[in-house]
Design a protein around this motif. Structure first.
Motif, mmCIF file in Angstrom:
data_model
loop_
_atom_site.group_PDB
_atom_site.id
_atom_site.type_symbol
_atom_site.label_atom_id
_atom_site.label_comp_id
_atom_site.label_asym_id
_atom_site.label_seq_id
_atom_site.Cartn_x
_atom_site.Cartn_y
_atom_site.Cartn_z
ATOM 1 N N ASP A 87 -88.609 -9.063 14.392
ATOM 2 C CA ASP A 87 -88.664 -7.644 14.783
ATOM 3 C C ASP A 87 -89.461 -7.388 16.055
ATOM 4 O O ASP A 87 -89.981 -6.296 16.256
ATOM 5 C CB ASP A 87 -89.249 -6.792 13.646
ATOM 6 N N LYS A 88 -89.539 -8.397 16.946
ATOM 7 C CA LYS A 88 -90.311 -8.160 18.171
ATOM 8 C C LYS A 88 -89.656 -7.096 19.047
ATOM 9 O O LYS A 88 -90.318 -6.449 19.847
ATOM 10 C CB LYS A 88 -90.522 -9.459 18.948
ATOM 11 N N TYR A 89 -88.338 -6.915 18.877
ATOM 12 C CA TYR A 89 -87.614 -5.945 19.699
ATOM 13 C C TYR A 89 -88.140 -4.517 19.481
ATOM 14 O O TYR A 89 -87.992 -3.657 20.355
ATOM 15 C CB TYR A 89 -86.115 -5.998 19.388
ATOM 16 N N CYS A 90 -88.733 -4.237 18.299
ATOM 17 C CA CYS A 90 -89.234 -2.876 18.046
ATOM 18 C C CYS A 90 -90.757 -2.810 18.073
ATOM 19 O O CYS A 90 -91.350 -1.824 17.648
ATOM 20 C CB CYS A 90 -88.683 -2.343 16.731
ATOM 21 N N ASN A 91 -91.399 -3.860 18.580
ATOM 22 C CA ASN A 91 -92.855 -3.873 18.692
ATOM 23 C C ASN A 91 -93.273 -3.142 19.975
ATOM 24 O O ASN A 91 -92.937 -3.589 21.083
ATOM 25 C CB ASN A 91 -93.346 -5.324 18.724
ATOM 26 N N PRO A 92 -93.989 -2.020 19.875
ATOM 27 C CA PRO A 92 -94.361 -1.263 21.084
ATOM 28 C C PRO A 92 -95.213 -2.085 22.053
ATOM 29 O O PRO A 92 -95.268 -1.769 23.253
ATOM 30 C CB PRO A 92 -95.135 -0.059 20.540
ATOM 31 N N LYS A 93 -95.873 -3.141 21.558
ATOM 32 C CA LYS A 93 -96.714 -3.955 22.434
ATOM 33 C C LYS A 93 -95.863 -4.654 23.502
ATOM 34 O O LYS A 93 -96.348 -4.921 24.614
ATOM 35 C CB LYS A 93 -97.469 -4.998 21.593
ATOM 36 N N ILE A 94 -94.597 -4.934 23.191
ATOM 37 C CA ILE A 94 -93.716 -5.601 24.163
ATOM 38 C C ILE A 94 -93.554 -4.741 25.414
ATOM 39 O O ILE A 94 -93.712 -5.223 26.547
ATOM 40 C CB ILE A 94 -92.338 -5.915 23.542
ATOM 41 N N LEU A 95 -93.264 -3.463 25.233
ATOM 42 C CA LEU A 95 -93.111 -2.569 26.387
ATOM 43 C C LEU A 95 -94.446 -2.353 27.093
ATOM 44 O O LEU A 95 -94.497 -2.232 28.323
ATOM 45 C CB LEU A 95 -92.525 -1.225 25.955
ATOM 46 N N GLU A 96 -95.516 -2.327 26.317
ATOM 47 C CA GLU A 96 -96.848 -2.184 26.915
ATOM 48 C C GLU A 96 -97.143 -3.354 27.851
ATOM 49 O O GLU A 96 -97.632 -3.164 28.974
ATOM 50 C CB GLU A 96 -97.892 -2.110 25.798
ATOM 51 N N VAL A 97 -96.843 -4.570 27.392
ATOM 52 C CA VAL A 97 -97.069 -5.767 28.208
ATOM 53 C C VAL A 97 -96.126 -5.767 29.412
ATOM 54 O O VAL A 97 -96.527 -6.070 30.542
ATOM 55 C CB VAL A 97 -96.868 -7.039 27.349
ATOM 56 N N LEU A 98 -94.876 -5.391 29.180
ATOM 57 C CA LEU A 98 -93.896 -5.339 30.276
ATOM 58 C C LEU A 98 -94.388 -4.437 31.401
ATOM 59 O O LEU A 98 -94.355 -4.803 32.581
ATOM 60 C CB LEU A 98 -92.558 -4.835 29.727
ATOM 61 N N LYS A 99 -94.863 -3.233 31.042
ATOM 62 C CA LYS A 99 -95.244 -2.243 32.048
ATOM 63 C C LYS A 99 -96.470 -2.648 32.856
ATOM 64 O O LYS A 99 -96.721 -2.093 33.927
ATOM 65 C CB LYS A 99 -95.470 -0.883 31.379
ATOM 66 N N GLN A 100 -97.224 -3.634 32.352
ATOM 67 C CA GLN A 100 -98.387 -4.094 33.114
ATOM 68 C C GLN A 100 -97.985 -4.854 34.377
ATOM 69 O O GLN A 100 -98.801 -5.071 35.267
ATOM 70 C CB GLN A 100 -99.264 -4.994 32.234
ATOM 71 N N GLY A 101 -96.737 -5.275 34.452
ATOM 72 C CA GLY A 101 -96.289 -5.991 35.648
ATOM 73 C C GLY A 101 -96.875 -7.385 35.747
ATOM 74 O O GLY A 101 -97.368 -7.793 36.798
ATOM 75 N N ILE A 102 -96.816 -8.117 34.644
ATOM 76 C CA ILE A 102 -97.299 -9.499 34.642
ATOM 77 C C ILE A 102 -96.203 -10.443 35.118
ATOM 78 O O ILE A 102 -96.451 -11.386 35.871
ATOM 79 C CB ILE A 102 -97.783 -9.889 33.224
ATOM 80 N N SER A 103 -94.962 -10.170 34.692
ATOM 81 C CA SER A 103 -93.798 -10.944 35.126
ATOM 82 C C SER A 103 -92.833 -9.982 35.812
ATOM 83 O O SER A 103 -92.357 -9.030 35.181
ATOM 84 C CB SER A 103 -93.131 -11.609 33.912
ATOM 85 N N ILE A 104 -92.571 -10.229 37.101
ATOM 86 C CA ILE A 104 -91.867 -9.244 37.931
ATOM 87 C C ILE A 104 -90.675 -9.883 38.640
ATOM 88 O O ILE A 104 -90.823 -10.538 39.688
ATOM 89 C CB ILE A 104 -92.820 -8.650 38.994
ATOM 90 N N PRO A 105 -89.465 -9.739 38.115
ATOM 91 C CA PRO A 105 -88.284 -10.217 38.856
ATOM 92 C C PRO A 105 -88.027 -9.298 40.053
ATOM 93 O O PRO A 105 -88.009 -8.066 39.905
ATOM 94 C CB PRO A 105 -87.145 -10.107 37.822
ATOM 95 N N LEU A 106 -87.867 -9.868 41.212
ATOM 96 C CA LEU A 106 -87.620 -9.056 42.397
ATOM 97 C C LEU A 106 -86.141 -8.678 42.462
ATOM 98 O O LEU A 106 -85.265 -9.527 42.249
ATOM 99 C CB LEU A 106 -88.042 -9.819 43.654
ATOM 100 N N PRO A 107 -85.837 -7.419 42.750
ATOM 101 C CA PRO A 107 -84.445 -6.957 42.661
ATOM 102 C C PRO A 107 -83.521 -7.511 43.741
ATOM 103 O O PRO A 107 -82.315 -7.614 43.535
ATOM 104 C CB PRO A 107 -84.566 -5.435 42.771
ATOM 105 N N GLU A 108 -84.083 -7.870 44.894
ATOM 106 C CA GLU A 108 -83.252 -8.400 45.986
ATOM 107 C C GLU A 108 -83.508 -9.890 46.160
ATOM 108 O O GLU A 108 -84.591 -10.394 45.819
ATOM 109 C CB GLU A 108 -83.564 -7.673 47.301
ATOM 110 N N THR A 109 -82.511 -10.577 46.705
ATOM 111 C CA THR A 109 -82.676 -11.986 47.055
ATOM 112 C C THR A 109 -82.634 -12.128 48.573
ATOM 113 O O THR A 109 -82.187 -11.225 49.282
ATOM 114 C CB THR A 109 -81.572 -12.855 46.425
ATOM 115 N N GLU A 110 -83.096 -13.270 49.063
ATOM 116 C CA GLU A 110 -83.189 -13.465 50.513
ATOM 117 C C GLU A 110 -81.812 -13.380 51.170
ATOM 118 O O GLU A 110 -81.657 -12.846 52.268
ATOM 119 C CB GLU A 110 -83.835 -14.818 50.805
ATOM 120 N N HIS A 111 -80.808 -13.919 50.527
ATOM 121 C CA HIS A 111 -79.422 -13.860 51.012
ATOM 122 C C HIS A 111 -78.504 -13.911 49.793
ATOM 123 O O HIS A 111 -78.976 -14.125 48.663
ATOM 124 C CB HIS A 111 -79.132 -14.985 52.024
#
Length: 318
Positions: A87-111
């Motif tokens: 049930d990690k999908y409904c654990n509010p801590k997941i979104l809390e950790v996400l919003k901290q910006g610890i792991s950040i995929p960049l939306p654009e690539t170099e080419h």
């Protein structure tokens, strides 16, 4: 007919030249995989085409390697239950950790055919309120989404920028030897993505130890690639100008002197994406392995002799 999102023309050419992908083998290889999953008896897996094609591409269309990756991917839930709690999908801590910006995929690539770049801010959390396992719970969900949505990630691979600014001893202490072993298995043996480069920023004094550990715990395949210099490892200190030689400012967030949106804006997009995948992750809870049915016997949860080199304190500093 396989139900797969078409690649861009450039990525299609890259997949053909680097991953051995051809339009005729996609359908036949998917049939082989689905037949194997149905008959193997101990893996309960997703069988939708878009999911499976990520594993074929990540294994360069080697059927045996793809089977191994799928097995590892689903047995991760047995090997590392602290990363895959129920049930990690409904654990509010997941979104809390996400919003901290610890792991950040960049939306654009170099080419158009460049790898996806992800910034990992390893010291950007409070170890008194958050454990590293909670960060990896969020990260495996993030990579599951990227595996489905991000063709650059799947075809071209991943470039990691690991920023160690603010890293504390109390955070490092959360990495026990057994946990390190499990994390290596989850991120390296189970994830079907090609690691292209690691760029380290703000390496604290004396933490050559961490880099030693990183090199020593790479599996045999990646150690071989490191010797051939196809897996790039660079240490930049706090010198962003040096980083820009490898990752252009145009795709980096403002916090790293770049021209892309700030990290909070990027994480707001990811927060909405996580919410849109709630039903997907709820459904995903049913999948995994039944180790009692594995023909060679249940997989070991840890294998210290095979993998662990030692604790942080035992590793020598460069």
């Amino acid at each position: 007919m396989a139900s797969i999102r078409p690649l861009s023309t450039n990525l299609k050419l890259k997949a053909m030249s680097e991953l051995n992908e051809t339009s005729d083998r996609i359908q036949s290889d998917l049939v082989v995989l689905k037949d194997w999953l149905q008959k193997c008896g101990y893996i309960n897996a997703r069988t939708d085409d878009q999911f499976l094609i990520g594993f074929l591409r990540g294994s360069k269309f080697s059927i045996e390697r793809t089977k191994e990756k799928l097995d590892n991917y689903y047995s991760s839930r047995f090997v590392a239950p602290e990363i895959y709690p129920k049930d990690k999908y409904c654990n509010p801590k997941i979104l809390e950790v996400l919003k901290q910006g610890i792991s950040i995929p960049l939306p654009e690539t170099e080419h158009p055919v460049a790898p996806r770049v992800v910034i990992i801010r390893a010291g950007h959390y409070n170890p008194e309120t958050t454990h590293i396992t909670e960060i990896f719970q969020m990260a495996v969900m993030m990579y599951a989404i990227m595996l489905l949505e991000d063709d650059n990630f799947v075809v071209s691979g991943l470039v990691n920028i690991i920023d160690l600014k603010g890293l504390k001893a109390s955070q490092m202490a959360q990495f026990t030897p057994k946990l390190i072993e499990k994390l290596i298995f989850v991120t390296q043996d189970a994830l079907p993505v090609r690691q292209r480069a690691f760029h380290f920023l703000n390496l604290p004094p004396g933490l050559g130890t961490m880099l030693n550990m990183f090199k020593n715990l790479m599996n045999a395949r990646n150690r071989h690639r490191f010797k051939e210099s196809s897996l790039q490892i660079e240490v930049h200190g706090s010198n962003l100008e040096k980083l820009y030689k490898f990752v252009p400012k145009s795709i980096l967030p403002k916090e790293y002197g770049g021209e892309a949106p700030c990290i909070d804006e990027l994480m707001n997009v990811w927060e909405e994406k996580f919410k849109s995948y709630e039903n997907y992750f709820k459904e995903d809870e049913q999948y995994g392995t039944d180790e009692s049915k594995r023909p060679e016997g249940a997989r070991q949860k840890t294998n210290e002799d095979a993998m662990m080199i030692g604790t942080f304190r035992q590793l020598s500093v460069d």
